[in-house]
Design a protein around this motif. Sequence first.
Motif, PDB file in Angstrom:
ATOM      1  N   UNK B 202      -6.436  -1.261  -7.621  1.00  0.00           N
ATOM      2  CA  UNK B 202      -5.895   0.154  -7.471  1.00  0.00           C
ATOM      3  C   UNK B 202      -6.359   0.382  -9.346  1.00  0.00           C
ATOM      4  N   UNK B 204      -4.179   1.116 -11.337  1.00  0.00           N
ATOM      5  CA  UNK B 204      -3.236   0.432 -12.070  1.00  0.00           C
ATOM      6  C   UNK B 204      -3.917  -0.394 -13.298  1.00  0.00           C
ATOM      7  N   UNK B 258      -3.062   3.893  -4.240  1.00  0.00           N
ATOM      8  CA  UNK B 258      -1.776   3.108  -4.284  1.00  0.00           C
ATOM      9  C   UNK B 258      -2.297   1.886  -3.782  1.00  0.00           C
ATOM     10  N   UNK B 259      -0.922   0.298  -3.926  1.00  0.00           N
ATOM     11  CA  UNK B 259      -1.233  -0.204  -4.109  1.00  0.00           C
ATOM     12  C   UNK B 259      -0.517  -0.797  -2.604  1.00  0.00           C
ATOM     13  N   UNK B 260      -1.354  -1.493  -2.200  1.00  0.00           N
ATOM     14  CA  UNK B 260      -0.048  -2.550  -0.958  1.00  0.00           C
ATOM     15  C   UNK B 260      -0.338  -3.583  -0.664  1.00  0.00           C
ATOM     16  N   UNK B 290      -1.939  -6.611 -10.587  1.00  0.00           N
ATOM     17  CA  UNK B 290      -0.890  -6.573 -11.713  1.00  0.00           C
ATOM     18  C   UNK B 290       0.582  -6.389 -11.636  1.00  0.00           C
ATOM     19  N   UNK B 292       2.073  -3.961  -9.579  1.00  0.00           N
ATOM     20  CA  UNK B 292       2.645  -3.298  -9.434  1.00  0.00           C
ATOM     21  C   UNK B 292       2.208  -2.434  -8.224  1.00  0.00           C
ATOM     22  N   UNK B 294       3.577  -0.812  -4.112  1.00  0.00           N
ATOM     23  CA  UNK B 294       4.436   0.282  -4.323  1.00  0.00           C
ATOM     24  C   UNK B 294       5.758   0.056  -2.820  1.00  0.00           C
ATOM     25  N   UNK B 323      -0.929  -6.018 -17.698  1.00  0.00           N
ATOM     26  CA  UNK B 323      -1.593  -4.516 -17.655  1.00  0.00           C
ATOM     27  C   UNK B 323      -0.774  -3.382 -18.834  1.00  0.00           C
ATOM     28  N   UNK B 327       4.424  -5.599 -17.089  1.00  0.00           N
ATOM     29  CA  UNK B 327       4.131  -6.887 -15.706  1.00  0.00           C
ATOM     30  C   UNK B 327       4.604  -5.661 -14.703  1.00  0.00           C
ATOM     31  N   UNK B 328       4.222  -6.191 -13.193  1.00  0.00           N
ATOM     32  CA  UNK B 328       5.079  -5.310 -12.374  1.00  0.00           C
ATOM     33  C   UNK B 328       6.045  -5.991 -11.758  1.00  0.00           C
ATOM     34  N   UNK B 329       6.595  -5.431 -11.139  1.00  0.00           N
ATOM     35  CA  UNK B 329       8.291  -6.774 -10.276  1.00  0.00           C
ATOM     36  C   UNK B 329       7.914  -7.732  -8.798  1.00  0.00           C
TER      37      UNK B 329
END
Lengths: 160, 367
Positions: B202, B204, B258-260, B290, B292, B294, B323, B327-329
């Motif tokens: 994605x 990001x 987006x990110x799925x 990363x 992130x 959605x 990134x 860092x994402x969740x």
Amino acid sequence: MNLSRKIADAVETLPPGGPLPCPVEAEAAGARLSVHLTAQGPVGIAFDGLDYAAAGRRDLSADELRKWGDRLAARLTYLMEPLVVLEVDALAGEAALRSQAPTPRGDLRSFYEVRLRREGSLHLQRIAFDEAARRRQAVPCRMTIEVLERLADDLVASLD
Amino acid sequence: MVRKIERDQNRFKQIVRGKIKGDLRKYITHGEMIGKTGGELVSIPLPQIQIPEFRYGSKNSGGVGQGPGDVGTPIGRAGEGDSPGSAGDSPGQHILEVELTLDELAEILGEGLELPRIEPKGRANIIEEKDKYTGIRQAGPESLRHFKRTYKKALKRQIASNTYNPADPMVIPVREDKLYRSWNPVFLPHSNAVVLYLMDVSGSMTDDQKEIVRIEAFWIDTWLKSQYDGVTTRYIIHDAVAREVDQHTFYHTRESGGTRISSAYNLANKIIEADHPVADWNIYVLHFSDGDNWGEDNRQCVAMLRDQLLPKCNLFGYGQVESPYGSGEFYRELEEAFEHVPNLALSEIRNKDGIYESIKEFLGRGR
């Protein structure tokens, strides 16, 4: 009175020393702007989230969402970092903008994130990544009332 | 008996191995050697080893202080030099490059990271048919003629027919004496593995993050290929939707959707069910993102992992590559949802220096 003036009035007429945080809203010509105020002073304000919604619009396509994001990024040049459109999710009808490069400050890396939705609404917040805790958290956006006014004008203009 | 040159060569190999092992972290971190992979060999630069060479002694070559000028004249004052020189025309000092096979590299990796050997899941999975020259026939091509047996048979015939003369021991095979090697099918147990690499492409995910994934995937591939007879590698990229791609596309695609993450897990599950039955394959799924993700997709991912992928995999590895936005969740979501699951490895990769520990995290379980 336009939306920018109304939101500025709403902030300026808050009683000094009133309870915070509190929501502040303004509505004009079918558009609604609300900020969740966390601090207020003579120079400016701090809020942890801003929502904008333009009522009565048809749903935007993925391409239109991207164009809206591009227009916003081109207008909002006075925030701390320039914004870029990062992702557009056609399925969910959402787009995400973020600061082009986050601002490092000690252990924190902060950046703006704006989420656009196809029905013509958006949510703006500032996020900080804490290197030590390895977590992201929302942090207050700080700006003068004049900048908030200009932001409101640009949000309205970006969807026209 | 080992010849001296072989002994020297073995010693040189030991030195090279020691050097690589000593600097393994550096080699893992730097991805340039991956580009030097040619078939089964990898070139590794080793600037520290000096090649033995003849050096002439100082005999009859004069002493010191032969230049012009008197004793005590200062030399080399700043600003008095000539104009800047032009580029040299003699060769520079080259960095020594040694070639290693991927198996040797895997062995060094295993020793350096103290990786346990992988125990293939279940019994030998696939029965492979191979031809081995174990039989003898009376007909066949001349190239397969069994010289010894042919002459033995001819000798037997000559002795039996009393035509053999020990004083003149000449054995001449005739057509009936000729015997030929022939092959028989042999069924060998064969452990196969499939590795599915999943990557978030994605908007990001930056090129730097993809480079980290590329380096890590190279080393994981090298190790797994040394542990199994046959390793099949498949690549899936995803943003909001997932698709299977070739290796080049995997590393060089950047999307802006987006990110799925669930889209990739769903496709991986479909591929496994369609092409890689759990009973026959050792299955590895390695996902890099990363973090992130959605919307409410995290919950779907956790459910899909628990119900579909983890029961099928030898190992499911999730590497969260940091990134510029941190860092994402997703990493935390998995950490909270799965505690002490033996075939789930989670790793946070902050930068290239984190690759070393991440590989250890993924492969250190011996699964």
